[in-house]
Design a protein around this motif. Sequence first.
Motif, mmCIF file in Angstrom:
data_model
loop_
_atom_site.group_PDB
_atom_site.id
_atom_site.type_symbol
_atom_site.label_atom_id
_atom_site.label_comp_id
_atom_site.label_asym_id
_atom_site.label_seq_id
_atom_site.Cartn_x
_atom_site.Cartn_y
_atom_site.Cartn_z
ATOM 1 N N UNK A 245 0.818 -1.212 0.000
ATOM 2 C CA UNK A 245 0.000 0.000 0.000
ATOM 3 C C UNK A 245 0.855 1.266 0.000
ATOM 4 N N UNK A 246 2.132 1.129 0.383
ATOM 5 C CA UNK A 246 3.042 2.274 0.398
ATOM 6 C C UNK A 246 3.833 2.242 -0.907
ATOM 7 N N UNK A 247 3.360 2.992 -1.894
ATOM 8 C CA UNK A 247 3.959 2.961 -3.217
ATOM 9 C C UNK A 247 4.757 4.243 -3.467
ATOM 10 N N UNK A 248 5.160 4.440 -4.712
ATOM 11 C CA UNK A 248 5.979 5.608 -5.047
ATOM 12 C C UNK A 248 5.295 6.932 -4.724
ATOM 13 N N UNK A 249 4.008 7.130 -5.065
ATOM 14 C CA UNK A 249 3.357 8.377 -4.657
ATOM 15 C C UNK A 249 3.353 8.577 -3.148
#
Length: 489
Positions: A245-249
Amino acid sequence: MSRSRVPPILRPRLTPKYIASSVVAIYVLYCWLWGMPLLSSNLPAYTGPHSVGTIDIESPCDGRKTSDVKFKSNGQPAFLLETVLFSVYYPSIKGAKSDKPKHLWVPKPLSITAEGYAKFAHISNFLTNSIFTVALWGLAGSITIPANVDVPLREIAPSFEFTEHGAGKPEVGNDGFPVIVFSHGMASSRTDYTHFCGELASRGYIVAAIEHRDGSGPGSMVMDIDGSERAVYHFGLGDLDVDDSFDTPELKQAQLDFRQAEIEETVRVLKAINDGSGTAIYEMNPRKEGEHLASWEGKLDMTNVTMSGHSYGATGALQALKGAPCPERPFHGGLILDPGKSSGPLNHDVDVPVLVIHSNSWSKKHSVFFGRPHFDVVKDLVVDVNNRGKAAWFMTSLGTSHPSVTDAPLIEPMLLSWTTGSTIDVYDGVDVYVNVTEEFMIFQKAHRRTGLLALDVTHPDYDSSTNGTQEMPQAYQRYWQIHVAPEST
């Protein structure tokens, strides 16, 4: 004496190998004799009427976390604000001598920056880090920043005047030196913009260039007052203990939040200095600079602070303008240079005057930005500010490329022109940014549109030749296109 008895080195054969070796040897000797870096140029002197001083300030923070994300390697918080580090450039007393050496453009230990760049390239190991360190030393290891270190701040005259490019000198009163807080871009550091910052200081401004430790820079040394040191490097998603859930954005937003915290801490320190706590700031500074800060009391115009940034720093600067001016962020203007194309959405909630400048390469290249052309998004942002009743400009600096405002073209002019397509003279490339910045600062203080800012729209879109409300005057045609400007009154 016969030729056979002359040592071979004194009777060379003019082979291509010998000629190349001789040229290299002569070049190395020339650089050594004149104190020049091996493969680069020294930074030029500043051209404004004032001498320039600089101080590195590292100040302890409250240890707040802007995110709960931790590193995989050691379980430590990735976004823990222990200290804030920034370099201050300021107009100094003319002729003041420093007993401290000038700051190196690449701070020691140089290996930290080199390893950081190797991490950016995803090839960091003992061998590549060593190669990067040697290469960085050859390119820039001996380059110094021209500003004098830790010299006294210039006194403010009873009616301190800005040097206005191309016009008179409007009096602005004895309110202290205007302040600019500057945020660097991705893969950069506080020392990548020293000429831009120092040139503004030579014209009467105080510029605080922040060193961001959010993982976007190559590397930095965190220093504490107790003498402890800790290196921080570039990091990415793969270095963090996060789920899908913790992606580049999410990472970029976490970095921008951390940058905003560093911006607010920088403002806190500047306020403390202006309020008379300069001695305490000096005593708590592990960099051991700022011995004259006590005399800075009341000399910073904290009612006229401008937030500025380049690229990723421009995106961060726009975020910091949300809700400004406020106590934590007393910004009354924003100088936005090449706002990021891949650093997250741009904040449109801006209620202070802004000047947005695109380099030519930034405007010329069509980039899709969250489903729309990046140019159109930026243009709409500036139009929105004008619609709120705050003066705002959007323009393109012709002939420049994305790095033109940095020191890189001054240090490596031929290489940067070849790789970036920049056609403007490298010195003009910085000067055009400095000159219009000065006009923007004058507007904020004296509420007068001067020079380029006195013009109306000349090119509603990049490279359009018609439909502007004003023809570009001859003096500016080579350097500028104005896409958005406040309505003339």
